[in-house]
Design an enzyme around this catalytic site. Structure first.
Site, PDB file in Angstrom:
ATOM      1  N   LYS A  31       0.849  -1.216   0.000  1.00  0.00           N
ATOM      2  CA  LYS A  31       0.000   0.000   0.000  1.00  0.00           C
ATOM      3  C   LYS A  31       0.873   1.251   0.000  1.00  0.00           C
ATOM      4  O   LYS A  31       0.716   2.137  -0.834  1.00  0.00           O
ATOM      5  CB  LYS A  31      -0.919   0.028   1.243  1.00  0.00           C
TER       6      LYS A  31
ATOM      7  N   ARG B  39     -10.400   0.099   7.734  1.00  0.00           N
ATOM      8  CA  ARG B  39      -9.810  -1.173   8.122  1.00  0.00           C
ATOM      9  C   ARG B  39     -10.804  -2.172   8.666  1.00  0.00           C
ATOM     10  O   ARG B  39     -10.465  -3.297   8.992  1.00  0.00           O
ATOM     11  CB  ARG B  39      -8.790  -0.926   9.231  1.00  0.00           C
TER      12      ARG B  39
ATOM     13  N   ARG C 295      11.572  -5.087   5.644  1.00  0.00           N
ATOM     14  CA  ARG C 295      11.322  -3.671   5.317  1.00  0.00           C
ATOM     15  C   ARG C 295      12.220  -2.728   6.117  1.00  0.00           C
ATOM     16  O   ARG C 295      12.439  -2.907   7.308  1.00  0.00           O
ATOM     17  CB  ARG C 295       9.857  -3.336   5.618  1.00  0.00           C
TER      18      ARG C 295
ATOM     19  N   ARG D 155      10.612  -0.578  11.484  1.00  0.00           N
ATOM     20  CA  ARG D 155       9.457  -0.237  12.319  1.00  0.00           C
ATOM     21  C   ARG D 155       9.359  -1.171  13.524  1.00  0.00           C
ATOM     22  O   ARG D 155       9.676  -2.337  13.435  1.00  0.00           O
ATOM     23  CB  ARG D 155       8.162  -0.359  11.485  1.00  0.00           C
TER      24      ARG D 155
ATOM     25  N   ARG E 134      -1.210  -8.538  13.381  1.00  0.00           N
ATOM     26  CA  ARG E 134      -1.738  -7.682  12.308  1.00  0.00           C
ATOM     27  C   ARG E 134      -2.373  -8.514  11.203  1.00  0.00           C
ATOM     28  O   ARG E 134      -3.447  -8.173  10.701  1.00  0.00           O
ATOM     29  CB  ARG E 134      -0.610  -6.817  11.727  1.00  0.00           C
TER      30      ARG E 134
HETATM   31  P1  AP5 Z   1       4.739  -1.591   2.080  1.00  0.00           P
HETATM   32  O1  AP5 Z   1       4.375  -0.793   0.878  1.00  0.00           O
HETATM   33  O2  AP5 Z   1       5.489  -0.928   3.168  1.00  0.00           O
HETATM   34  O3  AP5 Z   1       3.454  -2.383   2.645  1.00  0.00           O
HETATM   35  P2  AP5 Z   1       2.085  -1.835   3.262  1.00  0.00           P
HETATM   36  O4  AP5 Z   1       0.983  -2.501   2.524  1.00  0.00           O
HETATM   37  O5  AP5 Z   1       2.104  -0.355   3.330  1.00  0.00           O
HETATM   38  O6  AP5 Z   1       2.173  -2.527   4.674  1.00  0.00           O
HETATM   39  P3  AP5 Z   1       2.152  -1.921   6.136  1.00  0.00           P
HETATM   40  O7  AP5 Z   1       2.893  -2.914   7.003  1.00  0.00           O
HETATM   41  O8  AP5 Z   1       2.614  -0.504   6.164  1.00  0.00           O
HETATM   42  O9  AP5 Z   1       0.647  -1.986   6.441  1.00  0.00           O
HETATM   43  P4  AP5 Z   1       0.018  -1.959   7.846  1.00  0.00           P
HETATM   44  O10 AP5 Z   1      -1.407  -1.935   7.511  1.00  0.00           O
HETATM   45  O11 AP5 Z   1       0.460  -3.030   8.768  1.00  0.00           O
HETATM   46  O12 AP5 Z   1       0.647  -0.712   8.540  1.00  0.00           O
HETATM   47  P5  AP5 Z   1       0.143   0.753   8.724  1.00  0.00           P
HETATM   48  O13 AP5 Z   1       1.324   1.621   8.788  1.00  0.00           O
HETATM   49  O14 AP5 Z   1      -0.938   1.042   7.762  1.00  0.00           O
HETATM   50  O15 AP5 Z   1       5.572  -2.857   1.531  1.00  0.00           O
HETATM   51  C1  AP5 Z   1       6.073  -3.833   2.430  1.00  0.00           C
HETATM   52  C2  AP5 Z   1       7.454  -4.306   1.978  1.00  0.00           C
HETATM   53  O16 AP5 Z   1       7.313  -5.036   0.773  1.00  0.00           O
HETATM   54  C3  AP5 Z   1       8.440  -3.182   1.690  1.00  0.00           C
HETATM   55  O17 AP5 Z   1       9.679  -3.572   2.200  1.00  0.00           O
HETATM   56  C4  AP5 Z   1       8.466  -3.070   0.164  1.00  0.00           C
HETATM   57  O18 AP5 Z   1       9.723  -2.654  -0.292  1.00  0.00           O
HETATM   58  C5  AP5 Z   1       8.139  -4.501  -0.257  1.00  0.00           C
HETATM   59  N1  AP5 Z   1       7.347  -4.604  -1.498  1.00  0.00           N
HETATM   60  C6  AP5 Z   1       6.203  -3.939  -1.797  1.00  0.00           C
HETATM   61  N2  AP5 Z   1       5.726  -4.305  -2.997  1.00  0.00           N
HETATM   62  C7  AP5 Z   1       6.590  -5.243  -3.473  1.00  0.00           C
HETATM   63  C8  AP5 Z   1       6.642  -6.016  -4.671  1.00  0.00           C
HETATM   64  N3  AP5 Z   1       5.695  -5.922  -5.643  1.00  0.00           N
HETATM   65  N4  AP5 Z   1       7.661  -6.891  -4.812  1.00  0.00           N
HETATM   66  C9  AP5 Z   1       8.604  -7.014  -3.840  1.00  0.00           C
HETATM   67  N5  AP5 Z   1       8.618  -6.310  -2.700  1.00  0.00           N
HETATM   68  C10 AP5 Z   1       7.621  -5.433  -2.511  1.00  0.00           C
HETATM   69  O19 AP5 Z   1      -0.543   0.670  10.176  1.00  0.00           O
HETATM   70  C11 AP5 Z   1       0.273   0.424  11.319  1.00  0.00           C
HETATM   71  C12 AP5 Z   1      -0.610   0.339  12.564  1.00  0.00           C
HETATM   72  O20 AP5 Z   1      -1.307   1.596  12.769  1.00  0.00           O
HETATM   73  C13 AP5 Z   1      -1.739  -0.699  12.544  1.00  0.00           C
HETATM   74  O21 AP5 Z   1      -1.272  -1.993  12.902  1.00  0.00           O
HETATM   75  C14 AP5 Z   1      -2.698  -0.104  13.585  1.00  0.00           C
HETATM   76  O22 AP5 Z   1      -2.215  -0.319  14.884  1.00  0.00           O
HETATM   77  C15 AP5 Z   1      -2.607   1.380  13.290  1.00  0.00           C
HETATM   78  N6  AP5 Z   1      -3.613   1.830  12.303  1.00  0.00           N
HETATM   79  C16 AP5 Z   1      -3.350   2.266  11.034  1.00  0.00           C
HETATM   80  N7  AP5 Z   1      -4.496   2.571  10.396  1.00  0.00           N
HETATM   81  C17 AP5 Z   1      -5.504   2.345  11.282  1.00  0.00           C
HETATM   82  C18 AP5 Z   1      -6.919   2.443  11.198  1.00  0.00           C
HETATM   83  N8  AP5 Z   1      -7.525   2.825  10.071  1.00  0.00           N
HETATM   84  N9  AP5 Z   1      -7.640   2.105  12.293  1.00  0.00           N
HETATM   85  C19 AP5 Z   1      -7.050   1.701  13.433  1.00  0.00           C
HETATM   86  N10 AP5 Z   1      -5.715   1.575  13.570  1.00  0.00           N
HETATM   87  C20 AP5 Z   1      -4.947   1.890  12.513  1.00  0.00           C
HETATM   88 MG    MG Z   2       2.376   1.036   4.897  1.00  0.00          MG
END
Ligand code: AP5
Ligand code: MG
Length: 222
Positions: free
Chosen positions: A14, A89, A128, A163, A174
């Site tokens: 994402k 979410r 990551r 992270r 997660r």
């Molecule tokens: P990356 O793009 O970083 O993945 P992502 O989908 O953004 O994954 P996240 O771990 O950031 O999602 P998340 O939902 O856990 O975390 P968030 O910060 O939103 O890619 C991942 C890796 O893969 C990278 O190393 C990249 O280089 C690699 N990659 C990508 N595409 C690739 C490809 N095609 N081929 C090879 N490699 C590839 O949320 C964190 C926390 O915040 C949550 O756990 C929760 O506690 C809180 N939170 C956030 N939003 C909410 C909400 N709406 N409600 C309540 N709590 C919330």
């Molecule tokens: Mg992310």
């Protein structure tokens, strides 16, 4: 341009593809995870509470999220369209978001579901690394995303960090939460006729092209 929601399990890309869209088309990128990590860095009562939740992979209460979303999407940079990364979410948030949109007279847009097989997740999450200064995302296990110099950002020379929630325990929480409460919103958006799916396990160039194809298609632009 229509607004975009990136819906996907942790590590599916994402943040990676939202940043690419922002770079190429100047779309506004709203990551609730980034907003929360920024707030968690303030060492007051709320910051500490949020930090504990995100470090353990637990959802932050909806009222905090709604307030942040409403504030962000009403900023001038979102007028031409924006990408939501990490929101909604769960079904409650999806419905809460509909209410916010109704209130503001804004369009839902298109929902892009990035899919990835479970066995790839560990490498994506544990490998990551993120730039402390510009937020660029790397992966030490993938040649396409490896930094040229270990621990240093190719783009700005900033220091890379891992992270706190990118450990196996938080990752499992997660992922479990995703399948229990986030995945059901796929059907919610399918029924609204706005859902598109992209296989995010392909190489990044192919994934990005697929996303661009969706954004160029008539049914998204009309
Ligand atoms: P990356 O793009 O970083 O993945 P992502 O989908 O953004 O994954 P996240 O771990 O950031 O999602 P998340 O939902 O856990 O975390 P968030 O910060 O939103 O890619 C991942 C890796 O893969 C990278 O190393 C990249 O280089 C690699 N990659 C990508 N595409 C690739 C490809 N095609 N081929 C090879 N490699 C590839 O949320 C964190 C926390 O915040 C949550 O756990 C929760 O506690 C809180 N939170 C956030 N939003 C909410 C909400 N709406 N409600 C309540 N709590 C919330
Ligand atoms: Mg992310």
């Amino acid at each position: 341009m229509k607004n975009i929601i990136f819906l996907a399990v942790q590590g599916a890309g994402k943040g990676t593809f939202a940043k690419k869209l922002k770079e190429k088309y100047h779309y506004a990128h709203i990551s609730t995870g980034d907003i929360l990590r920024e707030r968690a860095a303030v060492e007051d009562e709320l910051g500490t509470k949020i930090k504990n939740m995100i470090d353990n992979g637990i959802f932050v209460p909806n009222d905090i999220i709604y307030e942040a979303i409403e504030y962000k999407i009403t900023q001038p940079e979102c007028e031409k369209g924006y990408i939501l990364d990490g929101f909604p979410r769960n079904l409650e948030q999806a419905k809460g978001y509909d209410e916010i949109l109704n209130k503001l007279g804004k369009e839902l847009g298109v929902v892009i579901n990035l899919t990835i097989p479970n066995e790839l997740l560990k490498q994506r999450i544990i490998g990551r690394r993120i730039c402390r200064d510009c937020g660029a995302i790397y992966n030490i296990y993938n040649d396409e995303f490896k930094p040229k110099v270990d621990g240093v950002c190719d783009k700005c020379g900033g220091k890379l960090y891992q992270r706190e929630d990118d450990n196996e325990e938080a990752m499992n929480t997660r992922v479990k939460t995703y399948f229990e409460v986030t995945e059901p919103i796929i059907d919610y958006y399918k029924e609204k006729g706005v859902l598109k799916t992209v296989d995010s396990s392909s190489n990044p160039e192919t994934v990005f092209k697929e996303i661009e194809k969706i954004l160029e298609s008539d049914d998204v632009n009309n």
